[in-house]
Design an enzyme around this catalytic site. Sequence first.
Site, PDB file in Angstrom:
ATOM      1  N   HIS B  58       0.844  -1.190   0.000  1.00 31.78           N
ATOM      2  CA  HIS B  58       0.000   0.000   0.000  1.00 31.78           C
ATOM      3  C   HIS B  58       0.890   1.254   0.000  1.00 31.78           C
ATOM      4  O   HIS B  58       2.079   1.192   0.314  1.00 31.78           O
ATOM      5  CB  HIS B  58      -0.897   0.007   1.240  1.00 31.78           C
ATOM      6  CG  HIS B  58      -2.056  -0.939   1.122  1.00 31.78           C
ATOM      7  ND1 HIS B  58      -3.031  -1.014   2.074  1.00 31.78           N
ATOM      8  CD2 HIS B  58      -2.389  -1.846   0.165  1.00 31.78           C
ATOM      9  CE1 HIS B  58      -3.929  -1.926   1.715  1.00 31.78           C
ATOM     10  NE2 HIS B  58      -3.550  -2.454   0.566  1.00 31.78           N
ATOM     11  N   GLU B  60       0.935   3.846   2.005  1.00 34.23           N
ATOM     12  CA  GLU B  60       1.479   4.246   3.308  1.00 34.23           C
ATOM     13  C   GLU B  60       2.703   3.409   3.650  1.00 34.23           C
ATOM     14  O   GLU B  60       3.704   3.923   4.172  1.00 34.23           O
ATOM     15  CB  GLU B  60       0.438   4.057   4.414  1.00 34.23           C
ATOM     16  CG  GLU B  60      -0.877   4.798   4.207  1.00 34.23           C
ATOM     17  CD  GLU B  60      -1.928   3.935   3.508  1.00 34.23           C
ATOM     18  OE1 GLU B  60      -1.582   3.263   2.510  1.00 34.23           O
ATOM     19  OE2 GLU B  60      -3.082   3.954   3.957  1.00 34.23           O
ATOM     20  N   CYS B  83      -6.046   1.484   5.930  1.00 33.56           N
ATOM     21  CA  CYS B  83      -6.888   0.301   6.154  1.00 33.56           C
ATOM     22  C   CYS B  83      -6.694  -0.230   7.571  1.00 33.56           C
ATOM     23  O   CYS B  83      -5.594  -0.185   8.128  1.00 33.56           O
ATOM     24  CB  CYS B  83      -6.572  -0.781   5.124  1.00 33.56           C
ATOM     25  SG  CYS B  83      -4.873  -1.377   5.178  1.00 33.56           S
ATOM     26  N   ALA B 162     -15.848  11.694 -29.899  1.00 28.73           N
ATOM     27  CA  ALA B 162     -14.981  12.486 -30.788  1.00 28.73           C
ATOM     28  C   ALA B 162     -15.876  13.091 -31.853  1.00 28.73           C
ATOM     29  O   ALA B 162     -16.441  12.387 -32.691  1.00 28.73           O
ATOM     30  CB  ALA B 162     -13.908  11.606 -31.425  1.00 28.73           C
ATOM     31  N   SER B 176     -15.439   7.866 -40.373  1.00 31.17           N
ATOM     32  CA  SER B 176     -15.165   8.546 -39.111  1.00 31.17           C
ATOM     33  C   SER B 176     -13.667   8.689 -38.858  1.00 31.17           C
ATOM     34  O   SER B 176     -13.273   9.204 -37.813  1.00 31.17           O
ATOM     35  CB  SER B 176     -15.810   7.779 -37.956  1.00 31.17           C
ATOM     36  OG  SER B 176     -15.228   6.503 -37.837  1.00 31.17           O
ATOM     37  N   GLY B 261     -21.030   3.119 -30.034  1.00 28.76           N
ATOM     38  CA  GLY B 261     -21.501   4.279 -30.757  1.00 28.76           C
ATOM     39  C   GLY B 261     -22.705   4.953 -30.109  1.00 28.76           C
ATOM     40  O   GLY B 261     -22.895   4.893 -28.891  1.00 28.76           O
ATOM     41  N   GLN B 263     -25.969   4.418 -30.044  1.00 32.45           N
ATOM     42  CA  GLN B 263     -26.966   3.639 -29.288  1.00 32.45           C
ATOM     43  C   GLN B 263     -26.432   3.304 -27.895  1.00 32.45           C
ATOM     44  O   GLN B 263     -27.164   3.351 -26.902  1.00 32.45           O
ATOM     45  CB  GLN B 263     -27.309   2.331 -30.026  1.00 32.45           C
ATOM     46  CG  GLN B 263     -27.997   2.529 -31.376  1.00 32.45           C
ATOM     47  CD  GLN B 263     -29.404   3.121 -31.242  1.00 32.45           C
ATOM     48  OE1 GLN B 263     -30.002   3.110 -30.173  1.00 32.45           O
ATOM     49  NE2 GLN B 263     -29.919   3.644 -32.358  1.00 32.45           N
ATOM     50  N   ALA B 265     -24.069   4.953 -26.223  1.00 35.62           N
ATOM     51  CA  ALA B 265     -24.020   6.192 -25.444  1.00 35.62           C
ATOM     52  C   ALA B 265     -25.393   6.495 -24.867  1.00 35.62           C
ATOM     53  O   ALA B 265     -25.540   6.799 -23.677  1.00 35.62           O
ATOM     54  CB  ALA B 265     -23.537   7.341 -26.327  1.00 35.62           C
ATOM     55  N   ALA B 267     -27.895   4.428 -24.352  1.00 33.77           N
ATOM     56  CA  ALA B 267     -28.330   3.423 -23.377  1.00 33.77           C
ATOM     57  C   ALA B 267     -27.764   3.730 -21.989  1.00 33.77           C
ATOM     58  O   ALA B 267     -28.484   3.675 -20.980  1.00 33.77           O
ATOM     59  CB  ALA B 267     -27.901   2.023 -23.838  1.00 33.77           C
TER      60      ALA B 267
END
Lengths: 332, 332
Positions: B58, B60, B83, B162, B176, B261, B263, B265, B267
Amino acid sequence: MAAAAALAERGRPLSRPNPAVGAIIVANGPVQGASGPVPCPSGPVVGQGWTQPGGRPHAEAMALEQAGNRAKGATLYVTLEPCAHRSTRGPACADLVSKSGLSRVIIGTCDPDPRTAGQGITHIQQAGIAVTLAQSKSAEDSLSGYLRQRLSGRPHVTLKLALSLDGMIALGNGESRWITGPEARAHTHRERARADAILVGGGTLRADNPRLDVRLPGLEKRSPQRLVLTGGAVPTGWHAISEPAEICGLEGIQYLFIEGGAQTAAAFLKADLVDRLLLYRAPILIGGGQPSIADLGLTGLAAAHHRWTFQDRRQLGSDTLEIYERNPCLPA
Amino acid sequence: MAAAAALAERGRPLSRPNPAVGAIIVANGPVQGASGPVPCPSGPVVGQGWTQPGGRPHAEAMALEQAGNRAKGATLYVTLEPCAHRSTRGPACADLVSKSGLSRVIIGTCDPDPRTAGQGITHIQQAGIAVTLAQSKSAEDSLSGYLRQRLSGRPHVTLKLALSLDGMIALGNGESRWITGPEARAHTHRERARADAILVGGGTLRADNPRLDVRLPGLEKRSPQRLVLTGGAVPTGWHAISEPAEICGLEGIQYLFIEGGAQTAAAFLKADLVDRLLLYRAPILIGGGQPSIADLGLTGLAAAHHRWTFQDRRQLGSDTLEIYERNPCLPA
């Protein structure tokens, strides 16, 4: 010169049909050069002027009137070459400048008006006054409507779009009030007040019946002429053009502001008749709404690149305004 | 704390399934108060640590190891509560800190892990060490994946788009490549390298067969797990989920990066499962192309507002990256 260009803004758009010019006269201060005193415009501003409503007086005449005798030996900064042609409406500025006693004139950009076009500079030089042509970007920007008319025979065209982050101008059901907030809408009214004419498409006119006036206190009278791109009949108070190229024949319009919709935006973009994009963008997602621009007929992405140059960005409330200019390296 | 959060970034994403934590130990400098010397962390940095690949050591433990005896009387800045639970993989950090001789611990944010959840703080305080809970935004941001998993049982989700200026992700014919330039695409690869998994829709997978790997020198091994939103079969090397809510059951994924794509995004946006938008915007207009987000089922614009908060903007070549975050005031 940037200060003179900012002054010129006061003349826009009411100077039409004349260009909105700005002029500042600065007295010479006592600057010591290696071999004695050198004239240098480091003194106080003794005159300021901008083209007045209707086009007269011109900026130079106003600044010289204000300066009076203090113009002697001073320097004039003027955004546009002083006019060389005499008119029944007033004297030629080149004459006024020649008789002014000024020692130096710094000019932002040449006047392409064939009645001046270099003759203003020659006339002033013949009077023994030093002339510098600065080719200043701020002067050219402040005269973009006038220069576009003189050089291309059409107005300078701004296309305004108010968009969501995903580029939509309305929900799928047509709701578009409001995408942007009050600060952005006030800014649009200010841009309207700077234009000579506003244009929308026939679809937008029928759907929204927009007023397209300026709703800013004190600027109500600046509401521009209203144009519509349509093959059909139009209501009283509107002027119809049937295709974008018809803006070439419009008299007295230096600045045209296009407000939509998507078909109109596409028609002007396809005709390569847009000089400037004003994109007001709200921090919202719409998804499946109405896109801002209809088909441009692109067959490849390469043709889309290198056409627009980032110019400026500012925050308007929670919205962002981005300004792009048509790439100046493209053929006009 | 911001410096400790920046260090934590070095642990991302290979610290998984553990949170990427950062820790800095600063020696006390000789500061004179009104009534004598006051301990104040103005001395040199004597230890730095971040969660190592696989989760151990960890942060620390690493920082204390580095500091050695110089930890005596010093101050520890740590992004997450140390922790409190012992493990076969290593000691509890709260134990290590308690025995360290530190005089003060400043904690970025509490650990919601029920095995720690305040017990780390109590344990350290009982050792006579002063503890301050900073509730630091930079610490919380650097732990957003871990905190989202602990608090909502799902990964932190970034949606990347994009876009052209008019919000299109492709021409009408599907082309694209490329809308954005090489700088923006390199930035996307860096973002992939910071994610535990990338997700695309079934349509994007079939149309583009994307590699979705990291193509940055030295980071090739950081290529994340590949997910696809589809009801159908998927090729080897891909994991299918049939609806967005299934991300709640995914083990060991703190950061999910969605690349399209439209759809997919939509959803995730409809399911309110997007925490962050990465908008790479190129200075081009497409017009009549493929929109970035399919129908979201909005019936009014009011529902679109106040969901996204501007976070950051940077220029990437000629493109602009804008980052928005889900409004933190919305219910989780």
